[in-house]
Design a protein around this motif. Sequence first.
Motif, PDB file in Angstrom:
ATOM      1  N   ASP A 103      58.631  26.241  70.989  1.00  0.00           N
ATOM      2  CA  ASP A 103      58.043  25.283  71.933  1.00  0.00           C
ATOM      3  C   ASP A 103      58.979  24.102  72.153  1.00  0.00           C
ATOM      4  O   ASP A 103      59.128  23.598  73.271  1.00  0.00           O
ATOM      5  CB  ASP A 103      56.691  24.806  71.384  1.00  0.00           C
ATOM      6  CG  ASP A 103      55.973  23.877  72.360  1.00  0.00           C
ATOM      7  OD1 ASP A 103      56.033  24.138  73.585  1.00  0.00           O
ATOM      8  OD2 ASP A 103      55.375  22.900  71.908  1.00  0.00           O
ATOM      9  N   LYS A 159      61.652  24.967  74.603  1.00  0.00           N
ATOM     10  CA  LYS A 159      61.162  24.921  75.975  1.00  0.00           C
ATOM     11  C   LYS A 159      61.063  23.481  76.485  1.00  0.00           C
ATOM     12  O   LYS A 159      61.074  23.238  77.685  1.00  0.00           O
ATOM     13  CB  LYS A 159      59.794  25.608  76.060  1.00  0.00           C
ATOM     14  CG  LYS A 159      59.867  27.119  75.798  1.00  0.00           C
ATOM     15  CD  LYS A 159      58.499  27.766  75.864  1.00  0.00           C
ATOM     16  CE  LYS A 159      58.591  29.266  75.610  1.00  0.00           C
ATOM     17  NZ  LYS A 159      57.259  29.932  75.633  1.00  0.00           N
ATOM     18  N   ARG A 160      60.969  22.543  75.538  1.00  0.00           N
ATOM     19  CA  ARG A 160      60.876  21.126  75.917  1.00  0.00           C
ATOM     20  C   ARG A 160      62.238  20.446  75.955  1.00  0.00           C
ATOM     21  O   ARG A 160      62.315  19.240  76.169  1.00  0.00           O
ATOM     22  CB  ARG A 160      59.967  20.387  74.937  1.00  0.00           C
ATOM     23  CG  ARG A 160      58.536  20.883  74.937  1.00  0.00           C
ATOM     24  CD  ARG A 160      57.707  20.111  73.926  1.00  0.00           C
ATOM     25  NE  ARG A 160      56.377  20.701  73.804  1.00  0.00           N
ATOM     26  CZ  ARG A 160      55.262  19.983  73.707  1.00  0.00           C
ATOM     27  NH1 ARG A 160      55.332  18.663  73.744  1.00  0.00           N
ATOM     28  NH2 ARG A 160      54.100  20.575  73.577  1.00  0.00           N
ATOM     29  N   ARG A 189      65.001  27.440  87.754  1.00  0.00           N
ATOM     30  CA  ARG A 189      64.787  27.570  86.313  1.00  0.00           C
ATOM     31  C   ARG A 189      65.706  26.657  85.495  1.00  0.00           C
ATOM     32  O   ARG A 189      65.768  26.777  84.263  1.00  0.00           O
ATOM     33  CB  ARG A 189      65.029  29.020  85.886  1.00  0.00           C
ATOM     34  CG  ARG A 189      64.089  30.025  86.528  1.00  0.00           C
ATOM     35  CD  ARG A 189      64.531  31.454  86.260  1.00  0.00           C
ATOM     36  NE  ARG A 189      63.603  32.414  86.835  1.00  0.00           N
ATOM     37  CZ  ARG A 189      62.645  33.041  86.146  1.00  0.00           C
ATOM     38  NH1 ARG A 189      62.510  32.818  84.859  1.00  0.00           N
ATOM     39  NH2 ARG A 189      61.840  33.884  86.744  1.00  0.00           N
ATOM     40  N   LYS A 235      64.741  25.164  82.197  1.00  0.00           N
ATOM     41  CA  LYS A 235      64.285  26.099  81.167  1.00  0.00           C
ATOM     42  C   LYS A 235      65.496  26.657  80.415  1.00  0.00           C
ATOM     43  O   LYS A 235      66.645  26.415  80.780  1.00  0.00           O
ATOM     44  CB  LYS A 235      63.472  27.225  81.809  1.00  0.00           C
ATOM     45  CG  LYS A 235      62.233  26.739  82.557  1.00  0.00           C
ATOM     46  CD  LYS A 235      61.246  26.043  81.624  1.00  0.00           C
ATOM     47  CE  LYS A 235      59.986  25.632  82.388  1.00  0.00           C
ATOM     48  NZ  LYS A 235      59.001  24.993  81.491  1.00  0.00           N
ATOM     49  N   SER A 265      62.246  33.073  77.989  1.00  0.00           N
ATOM     50  CA  SER A 265      61.136  33.160  78.940  1.00  0.00           C
ATOM     51  C   SER A 265      60.986  31.863  79.728  1.00  0.00           C
ATOM     52  O   SER A 265      60.985  30.771  79.172  1.00  0.00           O
ATOM     53  CB  SER A 265      59.833  33.473  78.197  1.00  0.00           C
ATOM     54  OG  SER A 265      58.812  33.790  79.111  1.00  0.00           O
ATOM     55  N   GLY A 266      60.887  32.017  81.042  1.00  0.00           N
ATOM     56  CA  GLY A 266      60.861  30.872  81.936  1.00  0.00           C
ATOM     57  C   GLY A 266      62.230  30.496  82.451  1.00  0.00           C
ATOM     58  O   GLY A 266      62.361  29.765  83.436  1.00  0.00           O
TER      59      GLY A 266
END
Length: 463
Positions: free
Chosen positions: A89, A92-93, A185, A188, A230-231
Motif C-alpha cells: 500500500d 502505491k502511495r 498511470r 502509479k 497493479s495500476g
Amino acid sequence: MRILIIDDDRQQAENLAALLQGLGHQAAWRTDPVQGLAVLTADPFDLTFLDMRMPGIDGLTILKRALELRPDLRIVILTAYGTIDSAVDAMKRGAFDFLVKPVEEGRLRALLDLVGKASAMTRMARLSAPTGPSDEVFVAADPSMLKVKDLIRRVAALSTTVLIYGETGTGKELVARAIHLESPRKDKPFVAVNCANLQGPLLESELFGHEKGAFTNAEARKLGKFELASGGTLFLDEIGEMPLELQAKLLRAVQEQEIERVGGVRPIRVDVRLVSATNRDLAAMVAAGRFRQDLFYRLNVFPLRLPPLRDRPNDIPALADQILGELALTHGRESLALAPTALAWLREQPWPGNIRELRNVLERAAIIDEDGLITLEDLAMPGTTPSPPPGPASQMPSTAEGSLSLSDRLEESERQVLIAALEKHRGNVVAVARELGIPRRTLYDRLKRLDLEPARFRPGFGD
C-alpha cells in the motif's frame, strides 16, 4: 549515497547503518519518527529507509507528509512479514520499494543498484525541445530518436501493449519508463523484470508471486510483480528469453488481467499496462516454434524500434555530456568535458555495445584523466591508441625523423581547433569555452600550455 534510516528500534537502525557503511555509503539514523521527518524534509538525502510501525506516528503518515513536502524523495519501507500488505500500500502511495526485516545484504545490494540506476535516469534532462515528462528520461537529438519520442507520446496515452525492439544497450528500459511517465498511470508503480536473469520456476514466482509452502523454502507469501505493478506499468525486458511453458500463463495474465500465485487456489485481479522489450527476432522464433504465436500477436500490438547508436551520431554529444555529468558526480570531480578531437572520434565509432559501451569508454577515460578535459589519449584502451579523426591532425607533414609522434599530432590538432575558435570569437575566452564545452579554468590552462594568447585574436591587436 547519503542515506537516512528512521526506525524506533535502535539496534535495527544501527545494524542497517553499519551494513550500508560497509557497502561504501554514508548512513545516518533517527529513532524518533518526528525528528526523522524533520531531518528527512530538510536535508537532501539520496535515499531513506522508513520503518512502518513506530510509536506516535506511523510510517504511512511520515511517507505522506514527506512526499507532500518533497515529491522527489526516494523512500524504502522497512517491514516485517506480517505487514507486507501495508508495504505494498505504501508503494502505491509513492514509496520507491520495500525491504523485509531483518534486511538481507544481497537484497539490499540489489535495491541500492536499482536506486542508482533510477537516479541516473532522472538526471537525463538535457534534451532537445522538451515537451513532456519523457524528456526527463532519455536523450534525443538525432532525427531518428526524435521520431521515437513522437511515437512514445502517441501511444502512451492509451493502454495499448508495446513491444520495444533494439540491440543490447540501446536504452529500451528508458523508453519503457518514458512511456509510463507520459501515460495516465505515471503516478502509479513502474516495475521492471529482466526475464533473462531468472530460470523458469524462479521467474514464475517473480512475476506471479507464491503462497506460503508452495515449494521448498517458500516460508512466507510473496507478491509477484504483476500485483506490485497493479495500476501502473510492468516492463518485461528480454521477453524472448521466457520459457515456453511460462508463456501460456503470461498470455492469460495479459488477456484476462488476472493471475494466480504459485500454489494459489483463487484468481487475483490486476490492472497492468504491459511493455516488453527484446533484442531478438520474435517472428523468427515463432516460425521456429520457440515463441508462442498467440503471445507474440498479443505483445506486438504497437512495435517500437530503437536505432543503434551508430545510426544516431547526433545523439552522441548530448549523451556524452550527460554521462560525463553523472561521472563527475560519482567520482567527486568538479567537471568533465571532451576535447573537440575526442568528441569527433566518438562520433565516428561503430559502438557495437551502443550506449552501454559509450558509458564504459567514458568512465575509463574519466579515471585516467587528470585535468577535467578528456582527450584522445584518455580514451585509448590500455596498450592501444585511437586514431585521430580526419582533419588538421591527420594532414600534418612529417618531420625529418619521420612521422610526428601521437602526442605531437594531438597537440597540433588541439592547437588548430583552439585557434579557429579564438579567431571566430575574436579572442573572447568566455565564448570559446562555451562553444567547446570546456570549463574556463581548463581552457586557460590549455591556452597557456600551447602558448596561445587570446589578445592576439582581438581586433586591433598589434596596431
